[in-house]
Design an enzyme around this catalytic site. Sequence first.
Site, mmCIF file in Angstrom:
data_model
loop_
_atom_site.group_PDB
_atom_site.id
_atom_site.type_symbol
_atom_site.label_atom_id
_atom_site.label_comp_id
_atom_site.label_asym_id
_atom_site.label_seq_id
_atom_site.Cartn_x
_atom_site.Cartn_y
_atom_site.Cartn_z
ATOM 1 N N HIS A 45 0.814 -1.203 0.000
ATOM 2 C CA HIS A 45 0.000 0.000 0.000
ATOM 3 C C HIS A 45 0.848 1.252 0.000
ATOM 4 O O HIS A 45 0.469 2.280 -0.542
ATOM 5 C CB HIS A 45 -0.947 -0.031 1.204
ATOM 6 N N ARG A 60 17.374 -3.766 -32.206
ATOM 7 C CA ARG A 60 18.781 -4.052 -32.483
ATOM 8 C C ARG A 60 19.125 -5.374 -31.820
ATOM 9 O O ARG A 60 19.471 -5.413 -30.647
ATOM 10 C CB ARG A 60 19.659 -2.928 -31.926
ATOM 11 N N ARG A 66 16.027 -6.331 -36.656
ATOM 12 C CA ARG A 66 17.182 -6.234 -37.540
ATOM 13 C C ARG A 66 18.109 -7.395 -37.241
ATOM 14 O O ARG A 66 18.412 -7.663 -36.071
ATOM 15 C CB ARG A 66 17.897 -4.898 -37.303
ATOM 16 N N GLU A 74 21.657 2.559 -45.946
ATOM 17 C CA GLU A 74 22.617 3.385 -45.212
ATOM 18 C C GLU A 74 23.934 3.536 -45.953
ATOM 19 O O GLU A 74 24.808 4.290 -45.552
ATOM 20 C CB GLU A 74 22.840 2.822 -43.800
ATOM 21 N N ASP A 96 24.729 5.838 -40.094
ATOM 22 C CA ASP A 96 25.752 5.314 -40.994
ATOM 23 C C ASP A 96 25.722 6.016 -42.350
ATOM 24 O O ASP A 96 26.752 6.224 -42.976
ATOM 25 C CB ASP A 96 25.574 3.796 -41.184
ATOM 26 N N ARG A 115 32.272 10.112 -36.869
ATOM 27 C CA ARG A 115 31.835 11.018 -35.817
ATOM 28 C C ARG A 115 32.688 10.892 -34.558
ATOM 29 O O ARG A 115 32.726 11.768 -33.721
ATOM 30 C CB ARG A 115 30.373 10.726 -35.495
ATOM 31 N N CYS A 129 15.188 5.411 -39.198
ATOM 32 C CA CYS A 129 15.370 5.027 -37.806
ATOM 33 C C CYS A 129 16.655 5.566 -37.177
ATOM 34 O O CYS A 129 17.107 5.064 -36.174
ATOM 35 C CB CYS A 129 15.317 3.508 -37.664
#
Lengths: 89, 602
Positions: free
Chosen positions: B206, B313, B349, B453, B477, B487, B524
């Site tokens: 509770h 993924r 994927r 990609e 990608d 990156r 995505c």
Amino acid sequence: MKTLEKKITVFNRKGVHSRVATKLAGIADKYNVKLAIVCHGEVVDCSSVLDVLGMSLSHGSSCTIRVSGADPARTISAVEALFHERNEK
Amino acid sequence: MKPVRNNNIQGTPAEQPATLYGICASPGIVVGKILVLRRHTRKAGWYHLRPEKIENEVNRFLQSIDGAEHELVHLRSQLAEDLADALSIIDSHILMVRDRMIVDRTVKIIRKRKINAEWALAKALNRIKKRFNAIEDPYIRERYADVKQVADRVFGILSGRAGDSFADVDNQIIIVAHDFSPEDTLRLRSESVLGFITEKGGATSHTAIVARSLGIPAVLGIEQITRKCATGDTIILDGHSGRVCLNPTHDQVEQYQEYSRQYQAFSDDIAFFVHLMPETIDGLRVKLTANIETIDEVNTVQKFGAEGIGLFRSEFDYFHRQKVSDEQLFFETYKYLLSAFAPFPVTIRTLDIGGDKFVEHLPVSNLRIDLERNPALGLRSIRYSLREPDLFLMQLRAMLRASVYGKLRILFPMISSLDELESANQLLDSAKNRLLEKGVPFDPDVEVGIMIEVPSAVMMADSLARKVDYFSIGTNDMIQYSMAIDRGNEHVAHMYDPLNPAVIRMIKRTVDAGHARGIDVSLCGEMAGDVMTVPVLLGLGLDELSMRPSALPFVKRLLRCSCSSQLTELGDKILQCDDGAEVRDFLNSYLPEYYPEEFGGR
């Protein structure tokens, strides 16, 4: 003063837990009746939340409701409606 | 209860960061100093009563019951009617305090044994405890906690306890205690209490229910927590994951403050959008789906109102298994996901490993004797799967077997040529044949799509579109490959720009190629969850955006105040820009005009 009995199955998802037990006491109070549960050869008065919890009425179990008072039929249908609430939290 | 200033009994070094896990009782993330509360240990002494004192003692006990009932009724009267869950719990406590198993029995014990009220009440309580212990149903059995809390209130009055102990708390604090009653929790409802942590209790207690209805973050059931920390320590309480970080590092605090900010923003006004249709003002539907890595995220995703999974993924699930190659484990995961989201689609994927991802986990084989010199362009993703067909087939079989439980979409990553797609499809066919031979059911119409990609896939999108049921654009990608920018490399990272017209045009080309063949095109990458780029993506005509779950309500709100013709116009204008800076300049003037709520304040 009449006494009525009816066998009811508990549909509440979590069984007769404190919220349901509290409401039982409320029903007895509202209709001014003596409300008891008969199960496993035990009889408990619904005015005691702890006694009712102690009966361990889990989902799917059944018990007999015994009502003594001026209009026991209405009390029984109120209890039935309470025990048939499935999706309450 | 009273504050304990220093309870670091065993002299453990409190400064060490430590993560402890409990039960998520009430969501929300807070960071703050803690206050450790300990209940008075009620050493209710036993003493014998002289006959003439017995009725006095009974009266003292009955008065304490009156007092406890009065407190509860008073507390109830202070609560708003909308706290229905909390109110019904207090109602049951009000009945319990008057219950004959407590009152009548205690009175009887006082009279019969000629002993003091505390001792008699303890005996009555013991008997109730025995009765509850015999209850099979765990949910009802746990309700003994409520009986105990009610009795504790009576004990408190009998012992002449002082009033509320945390009324004088002034700073914002997180309270740590062995246990709270729902009433304690209700009293904690003040600006100064950020959250609370207990040793006892579970998600159905509770206390947890009251915490949720009050919106106070709480983690329950962390053993020994009151001994592991001291008043004044800093703690992060994460009510979503049931985790607390004791003495967190600076980085941890910053990270959690960010989570907390996101959560707050969401719950404040975005929650409203969760159940609305993802469509523009003029009725253009765009599917909004989620990117996930583990099945733990399912509840969150459903809460944020996703129409399925746009990207699972699968490699994370694969590598977090103890036994790596077990088709049954794959199957269980996929079955769970598909059933959880049916009838919405779940896009799985196939393993995207190799390159720099998970290299350390890969089995040592002849293929990987040396680290690759250029891993991003090496044996990764679908290429790795095609070189390890046994593993790939196993994953495909598991997916197909799960397909009967919902709507599966298979996604092949990093396809760079038609040839690669055909090889993957051949293996998919042999996985299907294998199941057919064995009589294992699967959905024969499972949709198969590819990630777009790699620039070569963009250029050949029209050919590829003939062989698949949908495209999914992976912008992370795609940007890296099209602009030749890593990156992670500090020297060039500043040039990584999702809004570079080259990227925008590649997306547009892919969308057009897909639509010309009548297939859906989704996206995505991180762009799909960025409110600045979403209008652009919508303007390019994407059919689906798949994003991190927490971005869903934000994106949906943006979508719902857009108009499809305006979006197309925006897309056309962006496509005419010459560089990323121009795109940005344009958006900086356009967005506040059309989306004053989101961008007006800047």
